[in-house]
Every structure is written in C-alpha cells, then in structure tokens.
Design a protein around this motif. Structure first.
Motif, PDB file in Angstrom:
ATOM      1  N   GLY A  69       0.826  -1.197   0.000  1.00 10.87           N
ATOM      2  CA  GLY A  69       0.000   0.000   0.000  1.00 10.87           C
ATOM      3  C   GLY A  69       0.858   1.244   0.000  1.00 10.87           C
ATOM      4  O   GLY A  69       2.062   1.198   0.301  1.00 10.87           O
ATOM      5  N   ILE A  70       0.245   2.360  -0.333  1.00  8.57           N
ATOM      6  CA  ILE A  70       0.956   3.632  -0.472  1.00  8.57           C
ATOM      7  C   ILE A  70       0.169   4.708   0.260  1.00  8.57           C
ATOM      8  O   ILE A  70      -1.067   4.729   0.214  1.00  8.57           O
ATOM      9  N   LEU A  71       0.892   5.606   0.926  1.00  7.17           N
ATOM     10  CA  LEU A  71       0.262   6.716   1.631  1.00  7.17           C
ATOM     11  C   LEU A  71       1.062   7.981   1.365  1.00  7.17           C
ATOM     12  O   LEU A  71       2.254   8.048   1.683  1.00  7.17           O
ATOM     13  N   ALA A  72       0.419   8.990   0.757  1.00  8.43           N
ATOM     14  CA  ALA A  72       1.058  10.283   0.495  1.00  8.43           C
ATOM     15  C   ALA A  72       0.463  11.318   1.438  1.00  8.43           C
ATOM     16  O   ALA A  72      -0.759  11.422   1.569  1.00  8.43           O
ATOM     17  N   GLU A  73       1.340  12.092   2.088  1.00 15.30           N
ATOM     18  CA  GLU A  73       0.905  13.090   3.052  1.00 15.30           C
ATOM     19  C   GLU A  73       1.677  14.389   2.861  1.00 15.30           C
ATOM     20  O   GLU A  73       2.898  14.363   2.618  1.00 15.30           O
ATOM     21  N   ARG A  74       0.978  15.511   2.974  1.00 20.14           N
ATOM     22  CA  ARG A  74       1.644  16.805   2.911  1.00 20.14           C
ATOM     23  C   ARG A  74       2.536  16.981   4.135  1.00 20.14           C
ATOM     24  O   ARG A  74       2.177  16.595   5.244  1.00 20.14           O
ATOM     25  N   ALA A  75       3.695  17.586   3.914  1.00 20.64           N
ATOM     26  CA  ALA A  75       4.612  17.934   4.998  1.00 20.64           C
ATOM     27  C   ALA A  75       4.922  19.413   4.855  1.00 20.64           C
ATOM     28  O   ALA A  75       5.886  19.800   4.206  1.00 20.64           O
ATOM     29  N   GLY A  76       4.054  20.256   5.403  1.00 17.68           N
ATOM     30  CA  GLY A  76       4.192  21.689   5.210  1.00 17.68           C
ATOM     31  C   GLY A  76       3.606  22.113   3.878  1.00 17.68           C
ATOM     32  O   GLY A  76       2.852  21.373   3.237  1.00 17.68           O
ATOM     33  N   ASP A  77       3.977  23.302   3.435  1.00 22.25           N
ATOM     34  CA  ASP A  77       3.402  23.856   2.211  1.00 22.25           C
ATOM     35  C   ASP A  77       4.089  23.370   0.945  1.00 22.25           C
ATOM     36  O   ASP A  77       3.501  23.423  -0.131  1.00 22.25           O
ATOM     37  N   GLU A  78       5.326  22.887   1.062  1.00 17.84           N
ATOM     38  CA  GLU A  78       6.114  22.627  -0.144  1.00 17.84           C
ATOM     39  C   GLU A  78       6.492  21.167  -0.357  1.00 17.84           C
ATOM     40  O   GLU A  78       7.044  20.828  -1.401  1.00 17.84           O
ATOM     41  N   ALA A  79       6.239  20.324   0.602  1.00 23.49           N
ATOM     42  CA  ALA A  79       6.742  18.949   0.509  1.00 23.49           C
ATOM     43  C   ALA A  79       5.630  17.922   0.661  1.00 23.49           C
ATOM     44  O   ALA A  79       4.583  18.177   1.257  1.00 23.49           O
ATOM     45  N   VAL A  80       5.890  16.754   0.104  1.00 20.51           N
ATOM     46  CA  VAL A  80       5.008  15.596   0.249  1.00 20.51           C
ATOM     47  C   VAL A  80       5.873  14.409   0.658  1.00 20.51           C
ATOM     48  O   VAL A  80       6.933  14.170   0.069  1.00 20.51           O
ATOM     49  N   VAL A  81       5.446  13.703   1.673  1.00 15.12           N
ATOM     50  CA  VAL A  81       6.108  12.462   2.076  1.00 15.12           C
ATOM     51  C   VAL A  81       5.255  11.311   1.562  1.00 15.12           C
ATOM     52  O   VAL A  81       4.064  11.239   1.854  1.00 15.12           O
ATOM     53  N   VAL A  82       5.875  10.435   0.782  1.00 15.90           N
ATOM     54  CA  VAL A  82       5.173   9.286   0.218  1.00 15.90           C
ATOM     55  C   VAL A  82       5.746   8.023   0.845  1.00 15.90           C
ATOM     56  O   VAL A  82       6.945   7.758   0.747  1.00 15.90           O
ATOM     57  N   GLY A  83       4.884   7.260   1.505  1.00 11.85           N
ATOM     58  CA  GLY A  83       5.312   6.031   2.152  1.00 11.85           C
ATOM     59  C   GLY A  83       4.824   4.802   1.414  1.00 11.85           C
ATOM     60  O   GLY A  83       3.759   4.817   0.788  1.00 11.85           O
ATOM     61  N   MET A  84       5.621   3.756   1.492  1.00  9.84           N
ATOM     62  CA  MET A  84       5.267   2.473   0.874  1.00  9.84           C
ATOM     63  C   MET A  84       5.494   1.349   1.871  1.00  9.84           C
ATOM     64  O   MET A  84       6.502   1.341   2.580  1.00  9.84           O
ATOM     65  N   GLY A  85       4.577   0.409   1.914  1.00  9.98           N
ATOM     66  CA  GLY A  85       4.764  -0.827   2.654  1.00  9.98           C
ATOM     67  C   GLY A  85       4.491  -1.976   1.707  1.00  9.98           C
ATOM     68  O   GLY A  85       3.398  -2.062   1.136  1.00  9.98           O
ATOM     69  N   ILE A  86       5.493  -2.834   1.487  1.00 14.11           N
ATOM     70  CA  ILE A  86       5.377  -3.911   0.508  1.00 14.11           C
ATOM     71  C   ILE A  86       5.789  -5.223   1.161  1.00 14.11           C
ATOM     72  O   ILE A  86       6.918  -5.351   1.661  1.00 14.11           O
ATOM     73  N   ASN A  87       4.890  -6.194   1.193  1.00 11.10           N
ATOM     74  CA  ASN A  87       5.199  -7.510   1.739  1.00 11.10           C
ATOM     75  C   ASN A  87       6.070  -8.272   0.747  1.00 11.10           C
ATOM     76  O   ASN A  87       5.649  -8.529  -0.375  1.00 11.10           O
ATOM     77  N   VAL A  88       7.254  -8.654   1.174  1.00 13.79           N
ATOM     78  CA  VAL A  88       8.177  -9.354   0.276  1.00 13.79           C
ATOM     79  C   VAL A  88       8.218 -10.844   0.588  1.00 13.79           C
ATOM     80  O   VAL A  88       7.848 -11.674  -0.232  1.00 13.79           O
ATOM     81  N   SER A  89       8.664 -11.210   1.785  1.00 11.96           N
ATOM     82  CA  SER A  89       8.861 -12.634   2.093  1.00 11.96           C
ATOM     83  C   SER A  89       7.860 -13.161   3.107  1.00 11.96           C
ATOM     84  O   SER A  89       8.069 -14.246   3.663  1.00 11.96           O
ATOM     85  N   LEU A  90       6.794 -12.437   3.355  1.00 17.28           N
ATOM     86  CA  LEU A  90       5.794 -12.869   4.334  1.00 17.28           C
ATOM     87  C   LEU A  90       5.283 -14.264   3.990  1.00 17.28           C
ATOM     88  O   LEU A  90       4.879 -14.530   2.863  1.00 17.28           O
ATOM     89  N   ARG A  91       5.299 -15.153   4.982  1.00 18.66           N
ATOM     90  CA  ARG A  91       4.813 -16.515   4.795  1.00 18.66           C
ATOM     91  C   ARG A  91       3.319 -16.584   5.135  1.00 18.66           C
ATOM     92  O   ARG A  91       2.770 -15.686   5.767  1.00 18.66           O
ATOM     93  N   ALA A  92       2.686 -17.669   4.715  1.00 18.46           N
ATOM     94  CA  ALA A  92       1.234 -17.793   4.876  1.00 18.46           C
ATOM     95  C   ALA A  92       0.804 -17.653   6.331  1.00 18.46           C
ATOM     96  O   ALA A  92      -0.210 -17.028   6.633  1.00 18.46           O
ATOM     97  N   ASP A  93       1.587 -18.227   7.249  1.00 18.66           N
ATOM     98  CA  ASP A  93       1.202 -18.168   8.660  1.00 18.66           C
ATOM     99  C   ASP A  93       1.495 -16.814   9.291  1.00 18.66           C
ATOM    100  O   ASP A  93       1.182 -16.598  10.462  1.00 18.66           O
ATOM    101  N   GLU A  94       2.092 -15.895   8.543  1.00 11.68           N
ATOM    102  CA  GLU A  94       2.406 -14.563   9.064  1.00 11.68           C
ATOM    103  C   GLU A  94       1.469 -13.486   8.531  1.00 11.68           C
ATOM    104  O   GLU A  94       1.574 -12.327   8.937  1.00 11.68           O
ATOM    105  N   LEU A  95       0.574 -13.859   7.636  1.00  8.42           N
ATOM    106  CA  LEU A  95      -0.312 -12.868   7.039  1.00  8.42           C
ATOM    107  C   LEU A  95      -1.216 -12.248   8.098  1.00  8.42           C
ATOM    108  O   LEU A  95      -1.812 -12.958   8.909  1.00  8.42           O
ATOM    109  N   PRO A  96      -1.357 -10.919   8.099  1.00  7.56           N
ATOM    110  CA  PRO A  96      -2.213 -10.265   9.099  1.00  7.56           C
ATOM    111  C   PRO A  96      -3.688 -10.552   8.899  1.00  7.56           C
ATOM    112  O   PRO A  96      -4.455 -10.597   9.860  1.00  7.56           O
ATOM    113  N   VAL A  97      -4.101 -10.731   7.642  1.00  6.19           N
ATOM    114  CA  VAL A  97      -5.492 -11.061   7.308  1.00  6.19           C
ATOM    115  C   VAL A  97      -5.469 -12.025   6.131  1.00  6.19           C
ATOM    116  O   VAL A  97      -4.505 -12.057   5.353  1.00  6.19           O
TER     117      VAL A  97
END
Length: 285
Positions: free
Chosen positions: A149-177
């Motif tokens: 998933g991706i989340l973009a948020e304003r940081a003041g008037d001139e900047a944007v912080v864009v975050g990413m969370g990507i599951n790479v090696s998560l195993r079946a028994d570790e899935l949150p849902v």
C-alpha cells in the motif's frame, strides 16, 4: 528511530538478511540522481511520521527505510505491521515545487503505485496490478491479494512524504489477514530486498521526473494511461464505500484527469469518486 546494526536483531532470521546500506547508497546516491540521502533504521513507528518531522531540514530526495515498522499507517489511519525484514517499509521526501500545480499533487500516490508495480514486476518477476487508489495487488493461488500500500501526506506547504509498505517474504502463517499476500507467496523469482528496493526507487525517479517535466500533466506524462492499464479495478463491478456511511455500486469505467474513479451506476449515470474504500464485487450472474 533505532539505528541499524542494533545487537541481537541482525541475525534473528537468516532467511531475511538486513539491507546492505553501503551498497544501496553507492547504487542510488549518484550525481544527477533524485535521491540525495538514504538512511536505514532497525525499527521505528512510522517512516512517514519520522520523515515528515525532518522535512524542513532535508532536501528533496531523502529516503528513510525501516527494517521493522511498528506503527505503520495506511489510508484511513489503518495500521500496517509485518515481521522485521519481511518487506520494504520506506518513505521518500518530494518537493514538486512550482513545476507542478498543487491541484495535481493528488496524483503522487497514484504515480508511486505505477512506479512500484512496474519496478517490482521486472525485479521480482511477479505480475502486479493496482487496486484504486493505492493498493498493490498480486495473485496467490488464483486469488487477488493485497501485497502493498501507499500513503502520500503533505509535509508543510512545499513537501510531500510518500510512504510504501510492501510484503516481500511474508509466509502464509504470518499474514495479518486472509486477504493479504506477498511477493514470495506470488512465486517471485527473487525476494532479495536490496535489488527490489533499487528497482522501486529507480522506477519512482523515472516516473516522477517525467510527470514533473510535464507540469504534472497525467496525460502528457503517460501516467494516466499507465495507471489505467495496470488497474484491476477498471472494468469491474465495485462498491464504493464513501464518507458519511454512504455507498455507491456500479461499474468502474474510467480514471479521470484528477485521478478520480468514475463509476457508471445501473441508471446509466456517471459518478466520480475521489475518496473511499473500493470493494471488488463478483460479476452478477
């Protein structure tokens, strides 16, 4: 934030080695690159929150990566957590400045989705799609699953912080849902996070550069067409769960110039959705 190389955590899972910070910096922090700094911490609450707090003292192109994120946030303040070193958890600081009108900054989350999907598809060998507006989807056992998933948020008037969370090696028994997935579960040819991170950041640099060079025009930069081509939401019957406990059901037929999802309801009317959860429905029998 906890600096990398903290004792008793580095080798806790030999199948998930730590990122090679020195090699990543050599590869990405080169003359002419968008990326100006790259820091990796062992653990933090949220890379988006941390980088936003540093926005006034950092130039564009700062990258913050966490080996573990304990209070990661998605859209609508939903939590995003995963085992240490099982994914890519990062945020980048961007300053579109006067090159791009503020009215077009809403495209930055969609742009990051295109960049991440295209970069990971090449580096991991996994077919990825985009669920509007900012979910990265993979196929696991014939089922569509959310792997990022991706989340973009304003940081003041001139900047944007864009975050990413990507599951790479998560195993079946570790899935949150049960509806979650990972690159590994989608039979990726590689789950080595170093080349995957390089691929994502290089792809983001290219897409962001093209978009900014056209004044943020999603058509001229090719962004609107690329997103539509990779969007698994388009052409499907969906339910949009809107603010105010409202919902709208119809066929997702287009992505407009503002990045909104256009639904055609049963009465033939078209409605542009700018915010809300989208649920993919089975076609009517």
């Amino acid at each position: 934030m906890t600096p990398q190389n903290a004792p008793d955590s580095r080798w806790s899972d030999l199948d998930r080695p730590p990122l090679n910070v020195a090699a990543l910096r050599r590869a990405l922090l080169v003359p002419g690159s968008l990326w100006t700094s790259l820091d990796v911490v062992t653990s933090t609450g949220s890379t988006n929150s941390d980088l936003a707090a540093l926005a006034t003292s950092r130039p564009e192109g700062a990258v913050l990566v966490a080996e573990e994120q304990t209070a990661g946030r998605g859209r609508l303040d939903r939590s995003w957590t995963a085992p240490a070193r099982s994914g890519l958890f990062l945020s980048v600081l961007l300053r579109p400045g006067t090159d791009v009108p503020v009215a077009r900054w809403g495209w930055m989350a969609l742009l990051t989705g295109v960049a991440a999907a295209t970069g990971l598809a090449k580096a991991a060998g996994v077919d990825m799609s985009l669920k509007w507006p900012n979910d990265l989807m993979v196929t696991v056992g014939g089922e569509e699953r959310k792997a990022g998933g991706i989340l973009a948020e304003r940081a003041g008037d001139e900047a944007v912080v864009v975050g990413m969370g990507i599951n790479v090696s998560l195993r079946a028994d570790e899935l949150p849902v049960p509806t979650a997935g990972s690159l590994g579960l989608a039979n990726a040819v590689s789950t080595d996070r170093d080349p995957l991170l390089r691929a994502v950041l290089r792809s983001l640099e290219r897409w962001y550069g093209d978009w900014r060079a056209t004044g943020g025009d999603p058509g001229a930069s090719g962004l609107q067409a690329a997103y539509a081509a990779g969007c698994s939401t388009l052409g499907r019957e969906v339910r949009a769960e809107l603010p105010g406990a409202r919902s709208l059901t119809g066929e997702a037929v287009a992505l407009d110039g503002d990045g909104r999802l256009v639904l055609r309801t049963g009465d033939g009317e078209r409605h542009a959705v700018s915010a809300g959860d989208i649920v993919h429905l089975r076609p009517a029998t």
